[in-house]
Write an enzyme that holds these catalytic residues in place. Structure first.
Site, PDB file in Angstrom:
ATOM      1  N   GLY A 173       0.793  -1.227   0.000  1.00 50.73           N
ATOM      2  CA  GLY A 173       0.000   0.000   0.000  1.00 50.73           C
ATOM      3  C   GLY A 173       0.822   1.272   0.000  1.00 50.73           C
ATOM      4  O   GLY A 173       0.268   2.364   0.164  1.00 50.73           O
ATOM      5  N   GLU A 179       4.972  -6.141   1.294  1.00 50.41           N
ATOM      6  CA  GLU A 179       4.374  -6.528   0.013  1.00 50.41           C
ATOM      7  C   GLU A 179       4.104  -5.330  -0.891  1.00 50.41           C
ATOM      8  O   GLU A 179       2.951  -5.023  -1.190  1.00 50.41           O
ATOM      9  CB  GLU A 179       3.055  -7.262   0.276  1.00 50.41           C
ATOM     10  CG  GLU A 179       3.209  -8.427   1.207  1.00 50.41           C
ATOM     11  CD  GLU A 179       1.885  -9.107   1.519  1.00 50.41           C
ATOM     12  OE1 GLU A 179       1.861 -10.332   1.541  1.00 50.41           O
ATOM     13  OE2 GLU A 179       0.876  -8.394   1.721  1.00 50.41           O
ATOM     14  N   PRO A 180       5.144  -4.655  -1.350  1.00 49.58           N
ATOM     15  CA  PRO A 180       4.900  -3.513  -2.237  1.00 49.58           C
ATOM     16  C   PRO A 180       4.497  -3.972  -3.630  1.00 49.58           C
ATOM     17  O   PRO A 180       5.041  -4.933  -4.157  1.00 49.58           O
ATOM     18  CB  PRO A 180       6.268  -2.816  -2.281  1.00 49.58           C
ATOM     19  CG  PRO A 180       7.254  -3.923  -2.027  1.00 49.58           C
ATOM     20  CD  PRO A 180       6.568  -4.903  -1.115  1.00 49.58           C
ATOM     21  N   ARG A 235       2.292  -1.400  -6.154  1.00 46.34           N
ATOM     22  CA  ARG A 235       2.247  -0.096  -6.822  1.00 46.34           C
ATOM     23  C   ARG A 235       3.590   0.641  -6.756  1.00 46.34           C
ATOM     24  O   ARG A 235       4.044   1.204  -7.752  1.00 46.34           O
ATOM     25  CB  ARG A 235       1.188   0.757  -6.127  1.00 46.34           C
ATOM     26  CG  ARG A 235       0.958   2.119  -6.749  1.00 46.34           C
ATOM     27  CD  ARG A 235       0.118   3.015  -5.799  1.00 46.34           C
ATOM     28  NE  ARG A 235      -1.026   2.326  -5.266  1.00 46.34           N
ATOM     29  CZ  ARG A 235      -2.214   2.252  -5.855  1.00 46.34           C
ATOM     30  NH1 ARG A 235      -2.418   2.850  -6.998  1.00 46.34           N
ATOM     31  NH2 ARG A 235      -3.205   1.589  -5.293  1.00 46.34           N
ATOM     32  N   ARG A 276      -8.516   3.292 -13.890  1.00 41.02           N
ATOM     33  CA  ARG A 276      -8.422   3.943 -12.570  1.00 41.02           C
ATOM     34  C   ARG A 276      -9.175   5.279 -12.465  1.00 41.02           C
ATOM     35  O   ARG A 276      -9.853   5.510 -11.459  1.00 41.02           O
ATOM     36  CB  ARG A 276      -6.960   4.080 -12.136  1.00 41.02           C
ATOM     37  CG  ARG A 276      -6.279   2.709 -11.950  1.00 41.02           C
ATOM     38  CD  ARG A 276      -4.866   2.829 -11.371  1.00 41.02           C
ATOM     39  NE  ARG A 276      -4.888   3.347 -10.023  1.00 41.02           N
ATOM     40  CZ  ARG A 276      -4.586   4.579  -9.695  1.00 41.02           C
ATOM     41  NH1 ARG A 276      -4.195   5.440 -10.601  1.00 41.02           N
ATOM     42  NH2 ARG A 276      -4.657   4.962  -8.435  1.00 41.02           N
ATOM     43  N   CYS A 281     -16.942   3.640 -25.445  1.00 42.76           N
ATOM     44  CA  CYS A 281     -18.314   4.149 -25.500  1.00 42.76           C
ATOM     45  C   CYS A 281     -18.909   4.323 -24.114  1.00 42.76           C
ATOM     46  O   CYS A 281     -19.862   3.633 -23.735  1.00 42.76           O
ATOM     47  CB  CYS A 281     -19.174   3.226 -26.356  1.00 42.76           C
ATOM     48  SG  CYS A 281     -18.533   3.120 -28.025  1.00 42.76           S
ATOM     49  N   TYR A 320      -1.600  -1.239 -11.869  1.00 41.49           N
ATOM     50  CA  TYR A 320      -3.064  -1.293 -11.937  1.00 41.49           C
ATOM     51  C   TYR A 320      -3.625  -0.658 -13.212  1.00 41.49           C
ATOM     52  O   TYR A 320      -4.750  -0.177 -13.219  1.00 41.49           O
ATOM     53  CB  TYR A 320      -3.690  -0.666 -10.682  1.00 41.49           C
ATOM     54  CG  TYR A 320      -3.217  -1.353  -9.410  1.00 41.49           C
ATOM     55  CD1 TYR A 320      -3.647  -2.658  -9.130  1.00 41.49           C
ATOM     56  CD2 TYR A 320      -2.323  -0.744  -8.550  1.00 41.49           C
ATOM     57  CE1 TYR A 320      -3.197  -3.311  -7.990  1.00 41.49           C
ATOM     58  CE2 TYR A 320      -1.867  -1.399  -7.410  1.00 41.49           C
ATOM     59  CZ  TYR A 320      -2.309  -2.675  -7.137  1.00 41.49           C
ATOM     60  OH  TYR A 320      -1.856  -3.326  -6.016  1.00 41.49           O
TER      61      TYR A 320
HETATM   62  C1  LIG Z   1      -2.904  -5.234  -3.189  1.00 39.49           C
HETATM   63  C2  LIG Z   1      -2.147  -5.846  -2.083  1.00 39.49           C
HETATM   64  C3  LIG Z   1      -0.826  -5.465  -1.855  1.00 39.49           C
HETATM   65  C4  LIG Z   1      -0.114  -4.434  -2.673  1.00 39.49           C
HETATM   66  O1  LIG Z   1      -0.669  -3.182  -2.623  1.00 39.49           O
HETATM   67  P1  LIG Z   1       0.095  -1.984  -3.336  1.00 39.49           P
HETATM   68  O2  LIG Z   1      -0.707  -0.797  -3.110  1.00 39.49           O
HETATM   69  O3  LIG Z   1       0.166  -2.313  -4.795  1.00 39.49           O
HETATM   70  O4  LIG Z   1       1.444  -1.899  -2.723  1.00 39.49           O
HETATM   71  C5  LIG Z   1      -0.141  -6.086  -0.839  1.00 39.49           C
HETATM   72  N1  LIG Z   1      -0.728  -7.038  -0.065  1.00 39.49           N
HETATM   73  C6  LIG Z   1      -1.999  -7.424  -0.273  1.00 39.49           C
HETATM   74  C7  LIG Z   1      -2.591  -8.480   0.589  1.00 39.49           C
HETATM   75  C8  LIG Z   1      -2.748  -6.845  -1.276  1.00 39.49           C
HETATM   76  O5  LIG Z   1      -4.016  -7.229  -1.460  1.00 39.49           O
END
Ligand SMILES: *Cc1c(COP(=O)(O)O)cnc(C)c1O
Length: 437
Positions: free
Chosen positions: A254, A296-297, A299, A336, A367, A396
């Site tokens: 996130g 867990e990056p 984005r 998005r 459309c 995304y």
């Molecule tokens: C989507 C997600 C992420 C990554 O989120 P980003 O905003 O792309 O960094 C990490 N962990 C889990 C469980 C997710 O669902």
């Protein structure tokens, strides 16, 4: 030189050349679209690898046993999976399809984490059979299902339990996940998380390694990570007597990126400092051993590396109202803006240094009236045939692409040091009819 207020939304290597065109990875953007057509997604390999290292090193330099896992849903294909593996990142997957791509990219499966609120029986069977590293369990239904599948396979599956800490990270409602009203995770507040952990500990073919949470995305503040880390650790400490050993702790992803000139996201080091300092302080206070840390990056790794290139076609001026500048892509390759009012910068790729003096709205070719990529932005007097660049488009966008209106999904080209490598070709009409009987 790019306009100064835009350098931080473009890839590290973005520049202009002697003929005044935008360049990425040493490649002229206009040459790229002449070779590969439009719309085109360009990924800068230098930025991509540098983001992998920034996140990996920011956490690893502060904490022994920190690991970075790339969230595939931001965008993945086999060529990229290989790059992430080379950079020492594991992979998050959220479907059998993403798992198949991880396998095609020869990612070591012990470094693959399987997320999702409703993994199907078939997907769980595939994951267990393949020897996936962790399944991050998200529901009581899944606890039962996975226990049965692991037993049938004669295995003990390593799992994490996803908890919902009830903390609002102040981002868009559609991308907020860690609050009580969410389809994701076991709520700590309602008592479900405790029940799930008890059930996981008791399950003979599940090996509970630790806890995971993911608050949402993009999160520009550090405080929600700290509050949630502290809360989840205290919760875990309270369950020690029931047999919970927190060997692994994952605060998810996130991490924010700059989409527009005013965005100032924290650096990887800032996120790392906030999370690691809270993790160590709270563990020490509670007398807990330091668990391994998994971030867990998604984005923040691929987003800044990507630039979308489009060609301008029709221009419709409505005096006193608005000027619509239509391009040859739109919501089919970037949903998005339509999905959650995302904002983007737009730069002329054939005249990046020209004075932007026309206020226009960039519309797609789909459309839907909501098919707008950027509203009321400034461009140098646009004309049909001009090429425009939308930066920060790596995450995304291609991963959420569709064939709406039966437009082929765009190709993806990886650029580096003046060389370009197509890692996904443009879909053909025949590709779009491949499954039709
Ligand atoms: C989507 C997600 C992420 C990554 O989120 P980003 O905003 O792309 O960094 C990490 N962990 C889990 C469980 C997710 O669902």
């Amino acid at each position: 030189m790019l306009p100064r207020h835009l350098t931080h939304v473009f890839p590290d290597t973005a520049d202009t050349n002697a003929i005044g065109h935008l360049t990425i990875g040493g490649c002229d953007a206009v040459d790229l679209v002449e070779e590969f057509g439009t719309p085109l997604y360009v990924l800068d390999e230098t930025t991509l690898r540098s983001k992998c290292r920034q996140f990996r090193d920011a956490f690893a330099s502060r904490y022994a046993g920190a690991e970075a896992v790339y969230a595939s849903k931001a965008y993945i294909n086999p060529a990229l999976a290989r790059i992430f593996a080379e950079e020492g990142l594991g992979l998050d997957v959220v479907s059998g399809g993403e798992l198949a791509v991880a396998m095609a990219g020869e990612v070591p499966l012990d470094r693959v984490y399987f997320h999702g609120n409703n993994k199907t029986p078939a997907e769980l069977e595939e994951a267990v059979a393949a020897g996936i590293g962790r399944v991050v369990v998200d529901s009581f239904h899944e606890l039962d299902l996975l226990e049965r599948i692991s037993a049938d396979a004669g295995k003990s599956q390593d799992i994490l339990v996803r908890v919902s800490p009830g903390i609002d990270p102040h981002t868009h409602a559609y991308t907020t996940t860690g609050i009580i009203d969410s389809k994701f995770g076991f709520s700590i507040q309602t008592g479900d998380a405790e029940k799930a952990i008890q059930q996981a500990i008791a399950a003979p073919h599940l090996n509970l390694r630790g806890l995971h949470f993911h608050l949402g995305s993009p999160i520009f503040e550090l405080e929600p990570y700290q509050a949630a880390t502290d809360l989840v650790l205290r919760f875990a400490a309270g369950l020690r007597e029931q047999g919970l050993q927190l060997q692994e702790f994952s605060p998810g992803g996130g991490f924010a990126i700059a989409y527009t000139r005013n965005d100032q996201p924290p650096a990887a080091d800032d996120y790392a400092e906030a999370i690691v300092s809270t993790l160590t302080a709270t563990c020490d206070e509670l007398g807990m051993e330091h668990p391994s840390l998994v971030i867990e990056p998604g984005r923040s790794i691929i987003g800044p590396a990507g630039v979308a290139l489009y060609r301008i076609g029709a221009i419709k001026e409505i005096p006193g109202v608005r000027t619509y500048v239509s391009v040859d892509g739109g919501m089919g390759d970037n949903i998005r803006p339509a999905l959650y009012q995302a904002s983007y910068e737009v730069l002329s790729a054939n005249r990046p240094a020209a004075e932007p003096d026309a206020t226009v709205t960039i519309a797609g070719k789909y459309c839907e009236s909501g098919d707008v990529l950027a509203s009321d932005i400034l461009l140098p007097a646009p004309a049909a045939g001009d090429v425009i660049a939308i930066p920060a488009a790596g995450a995304y966008c291609p991963s959420m692409a569709s064939n709406y209106n039966l437009n082929p999904r765009p190709p993806i080209v990886l650029v580096n040091d003046g060389e370009s490598r197509l890692i996904r070709r443009r879909e053909s009409y025949a590709d779009m009819m491949l499954c039709d009987l």
